[in-house]
Design an enzyme around this catalytic site. Structure first.
Site, short mmCIF file in Angstrom:
data_model
loop_
_atom_site.label_atom_id
_atom_site.label_comp_id
_atom_site.label_asym_id
_atom_site.label_seq_id
_atom_site.Cartn_x
_atom_site.Cartn_y
_atom_site.Cartn_z
CE LYS A 36 -4.53 -1.78 0.03
NZ LYS A 36 -5.73 -0.52 0.16
CG ASP A 45 -8.83 -2.22 6.94
OD1 ASP A 45 -8.20 -2.20 6.29
OD2 ASP A 45 -10.03 -3.12 5.92
C1 LIG Z 1 -2.53 -6.73 2.98
C2 LIG Z 1 -3.19 -6.28 1.64
N1 LIG Z 1 -3.85 -6.94 0.55
C3 LIG Z 1 -4.61 -6.64 -0.24
C4 LIG Z 1 -5.45 -5.88 -0.30
C5 LIG Z 1 -6.71 -5.44 -1.46
O1 LIG Z 1 -6.14 -4.67 -2.09
P1 LIG Z 1 -7.95 -3.99 -3.01
O2 LIG Z 1 -8.55 -3.05 -2.07
O3 LIG Z 1 -7.10 -2.83 -3.75
O4 LIG Z 1 -7.80 -5.53 -3.92
C6 LIG Z 1 -5.40 -4.79 0.95
C7 LIG Z 1 -6.03 -4.20 1.16
O5 LIG Z 1 -6.47 -3.29 2.25
C8 LIG Z 1 -4.27 -5.53 1.53
O6 LIG Z 1 -3.95 -4.34 3.05
#
Ligand SMILES: Cc1ncc(COP(=O)(O)O)c(C=O)c1O
Length: 404
Positions: free
Chosen positions: A83, A131
């Site tokens: 992120k 979150d």
């Molecule tokens: C560690 C992690 N992986 C994957 C995702 C999924 O990303 P997206 O909401 O863009 O599908 C998130 C989203 O917060 C995340 O924190």
């Protein structure tokens, strides 16, 4: 034979097919020009270095495939997850747009890091609900580029995650209720105070900022392409999804770059929060009802991001759901592997999907997964909640790393 993991698999009935061009609708979301701009900025940020692409031959053998590569995002800019690429890049783009509108000056991120327009920037505030991981990225971007930041967290976000966001100098507000309540509160306070919302999901009328977020994520896919040994191409890619931004950024990048030779793309979600799966079944964006109470907190989303859907609706080859137990099994498999890898519960959905499919002869057949398959995974987070990691894996991340 690997252990069975209960799952659902839906080959995408609306898949555009191998030979379909990366079309105008997809280029409107993610494209080469916007990617080049994102890459030029992000690779100049302090502390930038590509994250490792780890080969896992033991796991590949156990799963009956030729190779498994795991792009380990746990070290990205010291923030613990992929992120870091998205929210922070969107903060930069927003500040640059605002400066251009007010002064006519076009700035780079290096200009902002060096303090150009310091006073103007310090008077701007970015905000979002989170979150955990996205808020950490927005807060870090705000600190790096010099603006103010207010982050909203809901009732059950852990104190550890709160502290991690505060460590980047953001003001953190805990709101009553769930994630959606915190989103509403952030939007309301932003409108009342003239702040800028930096959200990682898109909806009607709010598309530009999440597009920047996703364009930042695409750097991960680009790094992986350069890191694959001897220019090899994966045959399959399994990626976890919340609102779909991460999956769409990777899918779109490979589709645009590799065309018909792109890997078969499988989107994996928790069975308790499968909004993309539900949308693929319905043939249009569809809300996934219920409490979304999965341990994969970053994937606990009930509504797809519209611009992500624009890429995944034609671009994904299949959608899968996996149970929470599948994520725990994947975390443990990585911790016990050679080399051992520390991965958080929201970061292993793709691996859990691969493990589930590999153990099911029917799924193997439908996905064309066999002894020649070379699979690429994106490990999107490390132990971003260390206490939960130790609880789920049975030992702390430090003990796993020490075994390396
Ligand atoms: C560690 C992690 N992986 C994957 C995702 C999924 O990303 P997206 O909401 O863009 O599908 C998130 C989203 O917060 C995340 O924190």
């Amino acid at each position: 034979m690997p252990t069975a993991i209960p799952h659902r698999l839906l080959p995408n009935p609306r898949a555009a097919g191998r030979d379909a061009e990366y079309g105008a609708a997809q280029r409107a979301v993610l494209n080469r020009t916007a990617f080049a701009e994102a890459r030029d900025e992000i690779t100049r940020w302090p502390g930038y270095t590509p994250t490792p692409l780890v080969a896992l031959p033991g796991l590949a053998r156990d799963l009956g495939v030729a190779a498994v590569w795991y792009k380990d995002e746990s070290g990205r800019f010291g923030l613990g997850s992929f992120k870091a690429l998205g929210g922070a890049y969107a903060v930069f783009r927003l500040l640059a747009r605002e400066i251009a509108a007010r002064t006519g000056d076009r700035v780079t991120s290096a200009d902002l890091v060096a303090g150009r327009h310091r006073e103007l920037v310090a008077g701007l505030t970015v905000t979002c609900a989170t979150d955990g991981n996205h808020g950490r990225s927005v807060a870090w971007g705000a600190r790096t580029f010099g603006c103010r930041c207010v982050i909203y967290i809901h009732e059950t976000v852990s104190e550890g995650r709160r502290a991690a966001i505060e460590a980047f100098g953001a003001e953190v507000v805990r709101t009553p209720g769930n994630y959606d309540d915190s989103v509403r509160r952030a939007a309301g306070d932003a409108a009342a105070n003239g702040w800028f919302v930096v959200s990682d999901t898109s909806y009607e009328g709010y598309l530009d900022v999440p597009r920047d977020v996703m364009q930042g994520y695409a750097l991960m896919a680009d790094e992986a392409m350069a890191q694959l040994p001897g220019g090899e191409r994966p045959t399959h890619c399994f990626v976890q999804a919340g609102v779909g931004g991460l999956a769409a950024a990777i899918c779109g990048h490979f589709w645009e770059r590799w065309g018909a030779a792109r890997p078969s793309f499988v989107v994996v979600e928790p069975e308790k929060a499968a909004c993309l799966f539900a949308s693929a079944e319905a043939g249009r964006p569809t809300v996934f009802p219920g409490a979304l109470d999965t341990i994969m907190a970053g994937l606990a989303c009930g509504e797809v991001s519209l611009i992500a859907w624009q890429v995944l609706d034609p671009g994904a080859d299949a959608f899968m759901t996996i149970p929470d137990d599948g994520a725990v099994a994947a975390m443990r498999a990585l911790a016990a592997g050679t080399p051992p890898v520390v991965a958080g519960e929201s970061g292993v959905g793709g691996l859990a999907g691969l493990m589930a499919a590999a153990a099911d002869p029917e799924a193997r057949r439908r996905l064309g997964l066999d002894a020649n398959s070379r699979v690429l995974l994106f490990g999107s987070e490390g132990d971003t909640d260390p206490a939960l990691y130790a609880d789920l894996v049975g030992r702390p991340a430090s003990a796993v790393r020490d075994a390396a």
